[in-house]
Design a protein around this motif. Sequence first.
Motif, short mmCIF file in Angstrom:
data_model
loop_
_atom_site.label_atom_id
_atom_site.label_comp_id
_atom_site.label_asym_id
_atom_site.label_seq_id
_atom_site.Cartn_x
_atom_site.Cartn_y
_atom_site.Cartn_z
N THR A 250 55.87 37.46 40.30
CA THR A 250 54.83 37.96 41.22
C THR A 250 54.60 36.90 42.30
N ASN B 68 41.49 41.70 35.52
CA ASN B 68 42.66 40.91 35.93
C ASN B 68 42.39 40.37 37.32
N GLY C 187 42.44 36.80 39.90
CA GLY C 187 42.55 35.39 40.19
C GLY C 187 43.76 34.75 39.55
N ILE D 268 50.84 42.09 38.64
CA ILE D 268 50.63 42.69 37.31
C ILE D 268 49.58 43.79 37.36
N SER E 5 45.70 44.94 43.59
CA SER E 5 46.43 45.23 44.83
C SER E 5 47.88 44.76 44.82
N ARG F 278 41.23 31.18 30.14
CA ARG F 278 41.93 32.27 29.42
C ARG F 278 41.58 32.22 27.93
N THR G 266 56.03 35.67 35.02
CA THR G 266 56.27 37.02 35.52
C THR G 266 56.46 36.96 37.03
N ARG H 93 40.10 41.71 46.95
CA ARG H 93 39.29 41.23 48.08
C ARG H 93 39.82 41.62 49.45
N HIS H 94 41.15 41.75 49.58
CA HIS H 94 41.71 41.95 50.92
C HIS H 94 42.05 43.42 51.15
N ASP I 249 34.96 41.35 45.42
CA ASP I 249 35.28 40.03 44.87
C ASP I 249 34.59 39.95 43.50
N VAL I 250 35.37 40.04 42.44
CA VAL I 250 34.76 40.14 41.12
C VAL I 250 34.25 38.80 40.58
N1 NAP Z 1 52.58 35.87 37.23
C1 NAP Z 1 52.61 35.11 36.14
O1 NAP Z 1 53.62 34.48 35.82
C2 NAP Z 1 51.38 35.02 35.27
C3 NAP Z 1 51.52 34.38 34.03
C4 NAP Z 1 50.42 34.29 33.21
C5 NAP Z 1 49.20 34.82 33.62
N2 NAP Z 1 49.10 35.42 34.83
C6 NAP Z 1 47.78 35.93 35.21
O2 NAP Z 1 47.86 37.33 35.41
C7 NAP Z 1 46.93 37.70 36.43
C8 NAP Z 1 47.67 38.48 37.50
O3 NAP Z 1 48.67 37.64 37.99
P1 NAP Z 1 49.66 38.04 39.17
O4 NAP Z 1 50.79 37.12 39.04
O5 NAP Z 1 49.87 39.51 39.21
O6 NAP Z 1 48.77 37.57 40.41
P2 NAP Z 1 48.89 37.91 41.98
O7 NAP Z 1 50.20 38.53 42.29
O8 NAP Z 1 48.49 36.66 42.65
O9 NAP Z 1 47.74 39.01 42.17
C9 NAP Z 1 46.41 38.66 41.97
C10 NAP Z 1 45.54 39.88 42.23
O10 NAP Z 1 44.17 39.52 41.99
C11 NAP Z 1 43.39 39.81 43.17
N3 NAP Z 1 42.27 38.87 43.16
C12 NAP Z 1 42.31 37.53 43.19
N4 NAP Z 1 41.06 37.03 43.15
C13 NAP Z 1 40.20 38.08 43.09
C14 NAP Z 1 38.80 38.22 43.04
N5 NAP Z 1 37.99 37.15 43.03
N6 NAP Z 1 38.26 39.47 43.02
C15 NAP Z 1 39.05 40.56 43.01
N7 NAP Z 1 40.40 40.50 43.06
C16 NAP Z 1 40.97 39.26 43.10
C17 NAP Z 1 44.40 39.67 44.30
O11 NAP Z 1 44.03 40.37 45.48
P3 NAP Z 1 43.11 39.68 46.63
O12 NAP Z 1 43.71 38.33 46.89
O13 NAP Z 1 43.16 40.62 47.77
O14 NAP Z 1 41.73 39.59 46.04
C18 NAP Z 1 45.61 40.36 43.66
O15 NAP Z 1 45.45 41.77 43.66
C19 NAP Z 1 46.31 36.44 36.98
O16 NAP Z 1 45.07 36.26 36.40
C20 NAP Z 1 47.30 35.37 36.54
O17 NAP Z 1 46.73 34.12 36.40
C21 NAP Z 1 50.16 35.55 35.66
#
Ligand code: NAP
Length: 242
Positions: A183, A83, A85, A20, A17, A152, A181, A40-41, A60-61
């Motif tokens: 986000t 992807n 959490g 990334i 949603s 991870r 990244t 989830r939302h 909620d995966v």
């Molecule tokens: N951004 C970075 O710098 C970075 C760096 C390294 C790794 N990562 C990893 O890359 C992934 C994506 O990161 P992001 O920065 O894009 O995160 P984000 O902006 O916080 O987005 C997280 C997404 O996951 C969903 N989500 C969270 N828990 C969930 C669950 N239990 N079931 C289904 N959906 C769920 C959220 O939607 P809802 O809340 O509505 O469920 C949202 O769509 C994450 O695993 C993060 O740890 C990110």
Amino acid sequence: MTLFRLDGKRALVTGGSRGIGLAAAHDLIRLGARVTLAARHEDTLKTAANAIGAQWVVADVSTPEGVAAAVTKAGDVDILVSNAGGPPPGKPSEVSEAAWQAGYDTTFLSAVRLANAVLPGMRQRQWGRIIAITSLTVGRPAPTLPVSNAMRAAVTNYLKTLALEVAPDGVTCNTVAPGYTATDRLKALHDNPADTDKLIARIPARRFGQPNEVAAAVAFLATVEAAYMTGQELLVDGGWSI
Ligand SMILES: NC(=O)c1ccc[n+]([C@@H]2O[C@H](COP(=O)([O-])OP(=O)(O)OC[C@H]3O[C@@H](n4cnc5c(N)ncnc54)[C@H](OP(=O)(O)O)[C@@H]3O)[C@@H](O)[C@H]2O)c1
């Protein structure tokens, strides 16, 4: 021959949603795939899905029921982008059992359950792409992200092992490891401008990555052309890990 098209393929992107996941879903749609987003939302999910022309499912995966709902809605999944959490920060010695369990369920077990749910169909069709988003912390653990570092790494080695089993079936398993990244998650983890400046100074590219830059790596791994690439970790980190 037209390169890098995914017409006729179905994709499921969990955590789709925003950030990334959403950028990856958008790229897969641009390449011709039919995409289902899970999160989830409902509000954010619905808006995001409508904006890019995807299907959506509230799921909620971290639970078996959520995984089942996501896979059922997506149909015959050819491309799985796992992807979800992003475990919260903390001191390694102070993480509670509940936090370890939550990280295990959301980040590790979700990847296993999702893969198990989509694999029979992929094997039948002799084509599949299983891609998980991990993190630069697999190679270089971040001092304050113990749960993320551990889970991870577990996902990475799980998918490398699965890759060995399913390679003869035309199914590839790879991970994309983002660096810092831009986000919502990054904003939540690094909200202090002075810290952000220090962090950026340590990144060889001298900037945070953009979600679409991570998405491009995901999209490539999903293509027909990436068929001979399996069990790999693709780092998208502006040079951090060099
Ligand atoms: N951004 C970075 O710098 C970075 C760096 C390294 C790794 N990562 C990893 O890359 C992934 C994506 O990161 P992001 O920065 O894009 O995160 P984000 O902006 O916080 O987005 C997280 C997404 O996951 C969903 N989500 C969270 N828990 C969930 C669950 N239990 N079931 C289904 N959906 C769920 C959220 O939607 P809802 O809340 O509505 O469920 C949202 O769509 C994450 O695993 C993060 O740890 C990110």
